[in-house]
Scaffold this active site. Structure first.
Site, PDB file in Angstrom:
ATOM      1  N   ASP A 105       0.833  -1.197   0.000  1.00  0.00           N
ATOM      2  CA  ASP A 105       0.000   0.000   0.000  1.00  0.00           C
ATOM      3  C   ASP A 105       0.868   1.247   0.000  1.00  0.00           C
ATOM      4  OD1 ASP A 105      -2.184  -1.675   0.208  1.00  0.00           O
ATOM      5  OD2 ASP A 105      -2.316  -1.493   2.396  1.00  0.00           O
TER       6      ASP A 105
HETATM    7  N1  URA Z   1      -1.210  -5.979   3.732  1.00  0.00           N
HETATM    8  C1  URA Z   1      -1.708  -4.730   3.811  1.00  0.00           C
HETATM    9  O1  URA Z   1      -2.748  -4.495   4.386  1.00  0.00           O
HETATM   10  N2  URA Z   1      -1.021  -3.752   3.197  1.00  0.00           N
HETATM   11  C2  URA Z   1       0.150  -3.943   2.553  1.00  0.00           C
HETATM   12  O2  URA Z   1       0.749  -3.002   2.043  1.00  0.00           O
HETATM   13  C3  URA Z   1       0.653  -5.255   2.523  1.00  0.00           C
HETATM   14  C4  URA Z   1      -0.045  -6.260   3.112  1.00  0.00           C
END
Ligand code: URA
Length: 241
Positions: A105
C-alpha cells in the site's frame, strides 16, 4: 549465452551507462582473462570469460534484481498519473523493463523486490506457491493469546473473504499500542490491515521485512535500493513453497 560487446556486458553487470562503461575501459579498470581491456567493442562470453573490475570479479545476470526499501507515499506501480512510483526512485541506468513484484500500500514501508524477470515474478506471486511474507506492524491496543489464536485460524476479513492461517508474534504490548510480526502466505488486497481489523484492532504502522528467504537489508535507508547478491538471487529462485 551468446558473446557480447564488453561495454554492454559492463552496463548489464554494473547498472551503468554505455558512456560510464567506456570510461572505465579507458581508465584501464577492466581486465578480461587477465589482460587489460583496451576497447569497448571487444567480445566477451558471459559465464566463460573472466571479467574483473579492479579486484572484483563480475558475474553476468541476464536480469536485474533490486531490493528497495520502499518509503511511505509512493505507489507500487510502474506509472501513475498523480503519485510518485517505486520505479521513479530508481536510477535511469537500471529502469528499463523493471517492475515491482507484488504490491505494498502507499502508506506501507519496507521490502520491495523489483525485477525485469517476468518468470520469477510470476512464480513468487502465484497464489498456489504460498510464499510467506512477514510484516512488522504497530497496531492499536493490546494483543494477546486470543488474537494469536485467531490469526492461526481462518479469519473473516470481510467482503465475503476469509484469510488462510497466518502467524501473529507479539513483540511488545500495552493498552495503547502493540508491536507485532505478522506472517502471511497470500496477498489479498489490504490483507494485513483486514486481518488486524478482524480481531478488533487497527494498523498504525506497517513495514514488510521479508519475502520468503529474502530479508530487508536494514542498512538501506528509506528510498534506497541495491542489487540482490548472487546468494540472494539463488535463494529466491530456489524458493519452493
Ligand atoms: N497488507 C496490507 O494491508 N497492506 C500492505 O501493504 C501489505 C499487506
Amino acid at each position: 549465452m551468446k558473446e557480447m560487446r564488453l561495454d554492454k556486458f559492463l552496463c548489464q553487470c554494473l547498472g551503468i551507462s554505455r558512456k560510464e562503461a567506456k570510461d572505465m575501459i579507458r581508465k584501464k579498470q577492466i581486465t578480461v582473462n587477465g589482460q587489460q581491456a583496451s576497447r569497448p567493442e571487444i567480445k566477451v562470453f558471459p559465464g566463460k570469460d573472466q571479467v574483473y573490475c579492479q579486484e572484483e570479479a563480475l558475474s553476468y545476470e541476464e536480469h536485474h534484481y533490486l531490493m528497495l526499501h520502499k518509503p511511505q507515499g509512493v505507489v507500487s506501480a510502474t506509472k501513475d498519473a498523480s503519485d510518485k512510483t517505486v520505479i521513479d526512485l530508481i536510477h535511469e541506468n537500471y529502469k528499463s523493463g523493471l517492475f515491482p513484484v507484488g504490491r505494498l500500500d502507499k502508506d506501507t514501508e519496507g521490502l520491495m523486490l523489483l525485477t525485469d524477470d517476468g518468470e520469477l515474478a510470476h512464480r513468487l506471486m502465484a497464489p498456489k506457491r504460498h510464499v510467506p511474507k512477514s510484516y512488522y506492524a504497530e497496531v492499536a491496543g493490546r494483543m494477546g493469546e486470543a488474537e494469536v489464536e485467531a490469526f492461526s485460524g481462518h479469519l473473516d476479513i470481510g467482503g465475503g473473504e476469509t484469510a488462510k492461517p497466518g502467524i501473529l508474534k507479539i513483540l511488545e504490548t500495552s493498552d495503547e499500542r502493540s508491536k507485532v510480526i505478522i506472517t502471511i502466505s497470500e496477498g489479498k488486497f489490504h490483507q494485513v490491515k483486514r486481518m488486524v481489523s478482524a480481531v478488533g484492532s487497527r494498523v498504525l504502522y506497517l513495514k514488510r521485512v521479508s519475502i520468503g528467504p529474502l530479508e530487508l537489508d536494514e542498512g538501506l535507508a528509506l528510498g534506497e535500493y541495491r542489487e540482490l547478491t548472487k546468494d540472494e538471487i539463488d535463494q529466491i529462485k530456489e524458493q519452493r513453497c
